[in-house]
Scaffold this motif. Structure first.
Motif, PDB file in Angstrom:
ATOM      1  N   ASN A 136      -7.094  16.402 -21.841  1.00 52.75           N
ATOM      2  CA  ASN A 136      -8.078  15.497 -22.545  1.00 52.75           C
ATOM      3  C   ASN A 136      -9.220  15.235 -21.648  1.00 52.75           C
ATOM      4  O   ASN A 136     -10.114  14.657 -22.220  1.00 52.75           O
ATOM      5  N   GLU A 137      -9.114  15.075 -20.340  1.00 52.39           N
ATOM      6  CA  GLU A 137     -10.021  14.806 -19.588  1.00 52.39           C
ATOM      7  C   GLU A 137     -11.233  15.810 -19.704  1.00 52.39           C
ATOM      8  O   GLU A 137     -12.489  15.716 -19.867  1.00 52.39           O
ATOM      9  N   HIS A 138     -10.717  17.207 -19.611  1.00 50.92           N
ATOM     10  CA  HIS A 138     -11.645  18.269 -19.780  1.00 50.92           C
ATOM     11  C   HIS A 138     -12.419  18.190 -21.172  1.00 50.92           C
ATOM     12  O   HIS A 138     -13.637  18.164 -21.070  1.00 50.92           O
ATOM     13  N   GLU A 139     -11.732  17.990 -22.255  1.00 48.60           N
ATOM     14  CA  GLU A 139     -12.493  17.889 -23.499  1.00 48.60           C
ATOM     15  C   GLU A 139     -13.415  16.772 -23.435  1.00 48.60           C
ATOM     16  O   GLU A 139     -14.537  16.720 -24.084  1.00 48.60           O
ATOM     17  N   GLY A 140     -13.025  15.375 -23.004  1.00 52.09           N
ATOM     18  CA  GLY A 140     -14.061  14.396 -22.998  1.00 52.09           C
ATOM     19  C   GLY A 140     -15.104  14.506 -22.074  1.00 52.09           C
ATOM     20  O   GLY A 140     -16.267  14.218 -22.456  1.00 52.09           O
ATOM     21  N   ALA A 141     -14.859  15.042 -20.947  1.00 55.12           N
ATOM     22  CA  ALA A 141     -15.909  15.108 -19.788  1.00 55.12           C
ATOM     23  C   ALA A 141     -17.128  16.168 -20.057  1.00 55.12           C
ATOM     24  O   ALA A 141     -18.345  15.896 -19.916  1.00 55.12           O
ATOM     25  N   LEU A 142     -16.500  17.306 -20.781  1.00 54.80           N
ATOM     26  CA  LEU A 142     -17.295  18.367 -21.047  1.00 54.80           C
ATOM     27  C   LEU A 142     -18.159  18.230 -22.334  1.00 54.80           C
ATOM     28  O   LEU A 142     -18.883  19.049 -22.916  1.00 54.80           O
ATOM     29  N   ALA A 155     -22.960  18.030 -13.811  1.00 56.74           N
ATOM     30  CA  ALA A 155     -23.461  19.135 -12.616  1.00 56.74           C
ATOM     31  C   ALA A 155     -22.120  19.011 -11.675  1.00 56.74           C
ATOM     32  O   ALA A 155     -22.059  20.146 -11.063  1.00 56.74           O
ATOM     33  N   ASP A 156     -21.337  18.123 -11.347  1.00 52.94           N
ATOM     34  CA  ASP A 156     -19.999  18.294 -10.600  1.00 52.94           C
ATOM     35  C   ASP A 156     -19.156  19.318 -11.114  1.00 52.94           C
ATOM     36  O   ASP A 156     -18.527  19.751 -10.188  1.00 52.94           O
ATOM     37  N   TYR A 157     -18.902  19.574 -12.260  1.00 54.11           N
ATOM     38  CA  TYR A 157     -17.568  20.055 -12.784  1.00 54.11           C
ATOM     39  C   TYR A 157     -17.924  21.154 -14.207  1.00 54.11           C
ATOM     40  O   TYR A 157     -16.751  21.751 -14.318  1.00 54.11           O
ATOM     41  N   GLU A 158     -19.132  21.350 -14.547  1.00 53.91           N
ATOM     42  CA  GLU A 158     -19.236  22.289 -15.652  1.00 53.91           C
ATOM     43  C   GLU A 158     -19.276  23.506 -14.998  1.00 53.91           C
ATOM     44  O   GLU A 158     -19.672  23.897 -13.971  1.00 53.91           O
ATOM     45  N   GLY A 159     -18.843  24.532 -15.792  1.00 60.91           N
ATOM     46  CA  GLY A 159     -18.889  25.851 -15.332  1.00 60.91           C
ATOM     47  C   GLY A 159     -17.979  26.177 -14.808  1.00 60.91           C
ATOM     48  O   GLY A 159     -17.852  27.660 -13.804  1.00 60.91           O
ATOM     49  N   ILE A 160     -16.523  25.513 -14.370  1.00 54.53           N
ATOM     50  CA  ILE A 160     -15.615  25.902 -13.325  1.00 54.53           C
ATOM     51  C   ILE A 160     -14.360  26.443 -14.642  1.00 54.53           C
ATOM     52  O   ILE A 160     -14.383  25.928 -15.667  1.00 54.53           O
ATOM     53  N   ASP A 161     -13.762  27.363 -14.082  1.00 56.19           N
ATOM     54  CA  ASP A 161     -12.579  27.940 -14.858  1.00 56.19           C
ATOM     55  C   ASP A 161     -11.298  27.305 -14.531  1.00 56.19           C
ATOM     56  O   ASP A 161     -10.776  27.443 -13.350  1.00 56.19           O
ATOM     57  N   TYR A 162     -11.220  26.395 -15.190  1.00 54.09           N
ATOM     58  CA  TYR A 162     -10.091  25.265 -15.208  1.00 54.09           C
ATOM     59  C   TYR A 162      -8.544  25.935 -15.617  1.00 54.09           C
ATOM     60  O   TYR A 162      -8.631  26.578 -16.535  1.00 54.09           O
ATOM     61  N   LEU A 164      -5.555  24.018 -17.533  1.00 50.10           N
ATOM     62  CA  LEU A 164      -5.595  22.413 -18.199  1.00 50.10           C
ATOM     63  C   LEU A 164      -3.994  22.390 -18.090  1.00 50.10           C
ATOM     64  O   LEU A 164      -3.058  23.320 -18.509  1.00 50.10           O
ATOM     65  N   VAL A 165      -3.665  21.205 -17.971  1.00 54.94           N
ATOM     66  CA  VAL A 165      -2.269  20.618 -18.397  1.00 54.94           C
ATOM     67  C   VAL A 165      -2.417  19.392 -19.204  1.00 54.94           C
ATOM     68  O   VAL A 165      -3.357  18.535 -19.267  1.00 54.94           O
TER      69      VAL A 165
END
Length: 268
Positions: A136-142, A155-162, A164-165
């Motif tokens: 949910n954090e990934h969906e909201g933040a991206l 800029a802190d977190y986009e483009g990272i291969d996460y 998800l849990v």
């Protein structure tokens, strides 16, 4: 069964801020008619990471503030509200004090993607480290429009291969995340069950301060959903009571002054 052997608390930068961001408490940040001209309380706001020594590998929880905070945060204006103290210890400093670098970390778990927790995530994005975040954090933040929204700075977190849990999840035997939304869409807390030292719960921003914890729980200015936030605090309280856990809050300067930070101490 394997289990964590040591937990190191790492200093990752100390900010300063108006206490209202962290606590909406009558008599503290909320004035009464006898104190209408009371000045705002300016406080320190320490950040920390958690390094878990585990037979399955080294697990790092959160990454603190960036060394280039003044310029990186400039587009948001938040450098004016959360300046980082001079002489602070950043994540790289604390890892180096343990003779480690980002390359030595096998798993990075991000409690959420705010600028004081995920700012150094890209140090671990070379492919060796699994990087875990709540779905949910990934969906909201991206999904935010523009380069930032509040304390989410793309800029802190986009483009990272996460990886998800969702929900409460085990990261490794004795190490699990607790889904505690409210502060953000997918804020998580960390639970570590140590064979000798017992259970430790690291709340991240699900609970800022000991004063926030209560009971009753006391809210703050930075809460996305106040009902979910309160439900998460009470969920953590139930788990803490059931496990007799020590609870380490996200940004409590008084508690931080008493904790065994690396390299001089650890939980184990």
């Amino acid at each position: 069964m394997t289990a964590p052997s040591k937990v190191h608390l790492l200093k990752t930068g100390t900010m300063e801020c108006d206490q209202t961001w962290l606590l909406l408490k009558p008599g503290a940040t909320i004035t009464d008619r006898s104190n209408t001209r009371k000045e705002a309380v300016w406080t320190t706001c320490p950040t920390h990471a958690v390094l878990i020594e585990h037979p399955d590998g080294r697990i790092l929880w959160d990454t603190g503030v960036p060394q280039d905070w003044e310029t990186r945060w400039a587009p948001t204006g938040l450098q004016e509200f959360f300046p980082v103290q001079e002489g602070t210890s950043y994540l790289q400093d604390s890892l180096a004090a343990l003779e480690l670098t980002p390359d030595d970390i096998d798993v990075l778990v991000l409690s959420h993607l705010h600028f004081d927790h995920a700012a150094n995530a890209k140090l671990f994005a070379g492919g060796k480290t699994r990087i875990i975040v709540n779905a949910n954090e990934h969906e909201g933040a991206l999904g935010i429009d523009g380069p930032f929204k509040g304390a989410h700075l793309k800029a802190d977190y986009e483009g990272i291969d996460y990886e998800l849990v969702s929900g409460d999840a085990e990261i490794a035997p004795g190490v699990s995340v607790i889904e505690t939304p409210g502060h953000t869409w997918g804020t998580m807390s960390l639970r570590v069950d140590l064979p000798e030292a017992g259970t430790k719960i690291f709340t991240s921003d699900a609970v800022y301060l000991g004063e926030s914890w209560g009971p009753p729980a006391i809210g703050a200015a930075i809460v996305w959903d106040s009902v979910r936030w309160l439900e998460s605090v009470e969920k953590l309280r139930r788990i803490a009571e059931e496990t007799n856990a020590e609870v380490i809050f996200g940004h409590d300067p008084e508690q931080a002054a008493k904790l065994p930070f690396a390299p001089d101490g650890y939980f184990g």
